[in-house]
Design a protein around this motif. Structure first.
Motif, short mmCIF file in Angstrom:
data_model
loop_
_atom_site.label_atom_id
_atom_site.label_comp_id
_atom_site.label_asym_id
_atom_site.label_seq_id
_atom_site.Cartn_x
_atom_site.Cartn_y
_atom_site.Cartn_z
N ILE A 13 5.02 12.29 9.31
CA ILE A 13 4.27 11.79 8.11
C ILE A 13 4.93 10.85 7.27
O ILE A 13 4.39 9.81 6.88
CB ILE A 13 3.71 13.17 7.29
CG1 ILE A 13 2.82 14.19 8.00
CG2 ILE A 13 3.15 12.80 5.88
CD1 ILE A 13 2.61 15.52 7.43
N ALA A 14 6.11 10.91 6.85
CA ALA A 14 6.63 10.15 6.00
C ALA A 14 7.74 9.12 6.70
O ALA A 14 7.55 7.78 6.51
CB ALA A 14 7.35 10.70 4.76
N HIS A 15 8.87 9.63 6.97
CA HIS A 15 10.15 9.24 7.45
C HIS A 15 9.54 7.90 8.81
O HIS A 15 9.90 6.79 8.88
CB HIS A 15 11.21 9.79 7.96
CG HIS A 15 11.73 10.63 6.57
ND1 HIS A 15 11.45 11.56 6.12
CD2 HIS A 15 12.26 9.85 5.87
CE1 HIS A 15 12.07 12.02 5.21
NE2 HIS A 15 12.55 10.90 4.71
N PRO A 145 1.71 -3.67 -0.01
CA PRO A 145 1.04 -2.46 -0.24
C PRO A 145 -0.35 -2.03 0.43
O PRO A 145 -0.57 -1.04 0.86
CB PRO A 145 0.61 -2.34 -1.75
CG PRO A 145 0.73 -4.06 -1.99
CD PRO A 145 1.58 -4.47 -1.18
N GLU A 146 -0.76 -2.87 1.05
CA GLU A 146 -1.78 -2.91 1.95
C GLU A 146 -1.52 -2.58 3.44
O GLU A 146 -2.33 -1.79 4.22
CB GLU A 146 -2.62 -4.19 2.09
CG GLU A 146 -3.27 -4.71 0.94
CD GLU A 146 -4.34 -3.84 0.27
OE1 GLU A 146 -5.08 -3.10 0.93
OE2 GLU A 146 -4.03 -3.58 -0.85
N LEU A 153 -1.15 6.81 4.20
CA LEU A 153 -1.41 8.22 4.02
C LEU A 153 -2.85 8.13 3.46
O LEU A 153 -3.50 9.28 3.88
CB LEU A 153 -0.38 8.62 3.10
CG LEU A 153 1.12 8.79 3.73
CD1 LEU A 153 2.00 9.22 2.39
CD2 LEU A 153 1.17 9.91 4.79
N LYS A 154 -3.08 7.38 2.86
CA LYS A 154 -4.70 7.43 2.04
C LYS A 154 -5.44 7.40 3.05
O LYS A 154 -6.74 8.05 3.00
CB LYS A 154 -4.72 6.16 1.10
CG LYS A 154 -6.09 6.03 0.57
CD LYS A 154 -6.14 4.93 -0.49
CE LYS A 154 -7.63 4.90 -1.22
NZ LYS A 154 -7.58 3.72 -1.98
#
Length: 158
Positions: A13-15, A145-146, A153-154
């Motif tokens: 999910i994150a790393h 950021p896009e 995640l969004k």
């Protein structure tokens, strides 16, 4: 130069997402074409096409889990940890390009503080933070950021 990469961590999910983003940005900054597949508990995202693999000069795997390398037979395969992809993506891409330009093939482990050539790709050594601290180059994190982690995640949870 054409590169492909696979990032994978136990949750994915994150790393692994951060490693993928950083590898993409590093490849772009250095002027190389790179496709990145993300593997995790939620499945595979952006799976590498067989054409992309066939055209690739090198394969980068930043993973804390087992990644099948069968589809990369005959390619230069660099193996490191997700931490390498998150913290040292530019160095990872540069190493892949350097070895590919030198005509290297087979498996190379990176990020453990040694040159890693002819090393066992199954080794799961983590990066030596002392080496990173001695570097004069700042570690670049973040980016567009896009295309970033929060945007992914969004998208994932919407």
């Amino acid at each position: 130069m054409k590169l492909v990469a696979v990032t994978s961590c136990p949750t994915g999910i994150a790393h692994s997402q951060m490693a993928a983003e950083n590898l993409l940005q590093a490849g772009e900054r250095l002027g190389h074409d790179i496709d990145v597949e993300v593997q995790g508990a939620m499945g595979t995202q952006d799976e590498l096409a067989s054409d992309a693999i066939a055209e690739a000069d090198a394969v980068i795997i930043t993973s804390d889990t087992s990644v099948s390398r069968d589809r990369f037979d005959g390619k230069l395969v660099l193996k490191g940890t997700v931490k390498d992809g998150v913290n040292n993506a530019e160095a990872v891409v540069q190493k892949a390009v350097e070895l590919a330009e030198a005509g290297k093939t087979g498996s190379v482990t990176f990020g453990s503080g040694d040159d890693g050539e002819d090393a066992d790709v199954g080794a799961d050594d983590s990066s030596d933070d002392a080496d990173a601290a001695e570097s004069d180059e700042p570690v670049r994190r973040g980016g567009d950021p896009e295309k970033g982690l929060f945007a992914r995640l969004k998208k994932l949870f919407s």
